[in-house]
Scaffold this motif. Structure first.
Motif, PDB file in Angstrom:
ATOM      1  N   VAL A  98      60.084 -62.961 -13.492  1.00  0.00           N
ATOM      2  CA  VAL A  98      59.143 -62.147 -12.727  1.00  0.00           C
ATOM      3  C   VAL A  98      59.679 -61.884 -11.321  1.00  0.00           C
ATOM      4  O   VAL A  98      60.007 -62.814 -10.596  1.00  0.00           O
ATOM      5  N   LYS A  99      59.747 -60.604 -10.973  1.00  0.00           N
ATOM      6  CA  LYS A  99      60.179 -60.215  -9.630  1.00  0.00           C
ATOM      7  C   LYS A  99      59.020 -60.449  -8.657  1.00  0.00           C
ATOM      8  O   LYS A  99      57.920 -59.938  -8.864  1.00  0.00           O
ATOM      9  N   GLU A 119      55.372 -64.766 -19.290  1.00  0.00           N
ATOM     10  CA  GLU A 119      54.779 -63.999 -20.383  1.00  0.00           C
ATOM     11  C   GLU A 119      54.209 -62.691 -19.857  1.00  0.00           C
ATOM     12  O   GLU A 119      53.421 -62.674 -18.913  1.00  0.00           O
ATOM     13  N   ILE A 120      54.612 -61.597 -20.480  1.00  0.00           N
ATOM     14  CA  ILE A 120      54.099 -60.284 -20.107  1.00  0.00           C
ATOM     15  C   ILE A 120      52.853 -59.992 -20.934  1.00  0.00           C
ATOM     16  O   ILE A 120      52.790 -60.338 -22.110  1.00  0.00           O
ATOM     17  N   ARG A 121      51.862 -59.385 -20.290  1.00  0.00           N
ATOM     18  CA  ARG A 121      50.598 -59.088 -20.956  1.00  0.00           C
ATOM     19  C   ARG A 121      50.175 -57.664 -20.623  1.00  0.00           C
ATOM     20  O   ARG A 121      50.546 -57.136 -19.592  1.00  0.00           O
ATOM     21  N   TRP A 122      49.371 -57.074 -21.499  1.00  0.00           N
ATOM     22  CA  TRP A 122      48.839 -55.741 -21.262  1.00  0.00           C
ATOM     23  C   TRP A 122      47.503 -55.883 -20.535  1.00  0.00           C
ATOM     24  O   TRP A 122      46.587 -56.541 -21.007  1.00  0.00           O
ATOM     25  N   ALA A 123      47.405 -55.269 -19.361  1.00  0.00           N
ATOM     26  CA  ALA A 123      46.249 -55.454 -18.481  1.00  0.00           C
ATOM     27  C   ALA A 123      44.957 -54.867 -19.038  1.00  0.00           C
ATOM     28  O   ALA A 123      43.875 -55.343 -18.709  1.00  0.00           O
ATOM     29  N   CYS A 145      53.566 -57.261 -11.103  1.00  0.00           N
ATOM     30  CA  CYS A 145      52.169 -57.674 -10.892  1.00  0.00           C
ATOM     31  C   CYS A 145      51.978 -59.074 -11.462  1.00  0.00           C
ATOM     32  O   CYS A 145      51.889 -59.246 -12.679  1.00  0.00           O
ATOM     33  N   TRP A 146      51.922 -60.044 -10.605  1.00  0.00           N
ATOM     34  CA  TRP A 146      51.702 -61.426 -11.034  1.00  0.00           C
ATOM     35  C   TRP A 146      50.658 -62.114 -10.154  1.00  0.00           C
ATOM     36  O   TRP A 146      49.936 -62.968 -10.612  1.00  0.00           O
ATOM     37  N   ILE A 179      51.087 -53.495 -16.875  1.00  0.00           N
ATOM     38  CA  ILE A 179      51.806 -54.771 -17.002  1.00  0.00           C
ATOM     39  C   ILE A 179      51.209 -55.830 -16.082  1.00  0.00           C
ATOM     40  O   ILE A 179      50.997 -55.595 -14.901  1.00  0.00           O
ATOM     41  N   ARG A 180      50.968 -57.004 -16.638  1.00  0.00           N
ATOM     42  CA  ARG A 180      50.589 -58.188 -15.861  1.00  0.00           C
ATOM     43  C   ARG A 180      51.432 -59.350 -16.366  1.00  0.00           C
ATOM     44  O   ARG A 180      51.793 -59.401 -17.541  1.00  0.00           O
ATOM     45  N   TRP A 181      51.723 -60.266 -15.473  1.00  0.00           N
ATOM     46  CA  TRP A 181      52.558 -61.412 -15.828  1.00  0.00           C
ATOM     47  C   TRP A 181      51.783 -62.706 -15.718  1.00  0.00           C
ATOM     48  O   TRP A 181      51.039 -62.912 -14.761  1.00  0.00           O
ATOM     49  N   ASN A 182      51.976 -63.581 -16.684  1.00  0.00           N
ATOM     50  CA  ASN A 182      51.551 -64.973 -16.599  1.00  0.00           C
ATOM     51  C   ASN A 182      52.811 -65.769 -16.295  1.00  0.00           C
ATOM     52  O   ASN A 182      53.799 -65.659 -17.018  1.00  0.00           O
TER      53      ASN A 182
END
Length: 192
Positions: free
Chosen positions: A101-102, A173-177, A107-108, A91-94
């Motif tokens: 997002v915490k 926005e959540i993204r797949w790393a 992971c941001w 998981i990665r966040w934009n």
């Protein structure tokens, strides 16, 4: 009579260009499909089956749980719990508005781990579940007083390079790393 020799399963699973038969490893494929189910638990919150699983196993809010309660549950649920760390690792966040997002747990800011792993001292109770937007001042700048003394300088510099989220920034926005597009694909996981 010609003597037959056994071929290692690892050799059979190699791509054809490397001299194998190109078969997929069953264990890797199973893990990839379990990760897909875990990813859907996070990203497909409108699906009926996701609503049922989240309700049944007590995942109440749309936030990404750091672990799954697998003490009781189906075999599949327990299997998802075993690979949950791999889901979290992908998981990665934009940042948009920073409300979802915490700050410490998602992971941001860094690619490898959430900020909690870099904390140099125990976090004050009131900061543990802060969102990224909670760490921004009213004028749109980072509220350095909340976290600067808790993180090493290299991490602070990384955060300084990120534009603070804005209320008008849209949704996070959540993204797949493990994908260039940020979209989840099972075939990209088979060798992870």
């Amino acid at each position: 009579m010609k003597k037959m020799s056994m071929v290692k399963w690892d050799n059979v699973c190699k791509p054809k260009t490397w001299g194998g038969l190109g078969l997929k490893r069953i264990d890797a494929m199973n893990n990839a499909l379990l990760i897909k189910i875990g990813w859907s638990l996070i990203t497909s919150s409108d699906s009926l089956w996701v609503k049922v699983l989240r309700s049944k196993y007590g995942i109440e809010d749309p936030a990404v749980p750091q672990s799954l309660n697998t003490k009781s549950g189906s075999f599949m649920w327990k299997a998802i719990g075993i690979i949950w760390d791999k889901v979290l690792h992908g998981i990665r966040w934009n940042l948009g508005d920073g409300r979802k997002v915490k700050f410490w747990w998602d992971c941001w800011a860094l690619k490898d781990k959430p900020l909690i792993f870099y904390a140099q001292q125990p976090l004050p109770e009131e900061l543990v579940n802060s969102t990224v937007s909670d760490c921004v001042n009213g004028d749109g700048s980072w509220n350095w007083g909340l976290f600067a003394n808790l993180l090493p300088n290299n991490v602070i510099l990384r955060i300084a390079a990120i534009k603070p989220p804005l209320n008008s920034g849209g949704k996070d926005e959540i993204r797949w790393a493990h994908s260039k597009t940020g979209l989840f694909k099972v075939n990209q996981l088979i060798f992870i």
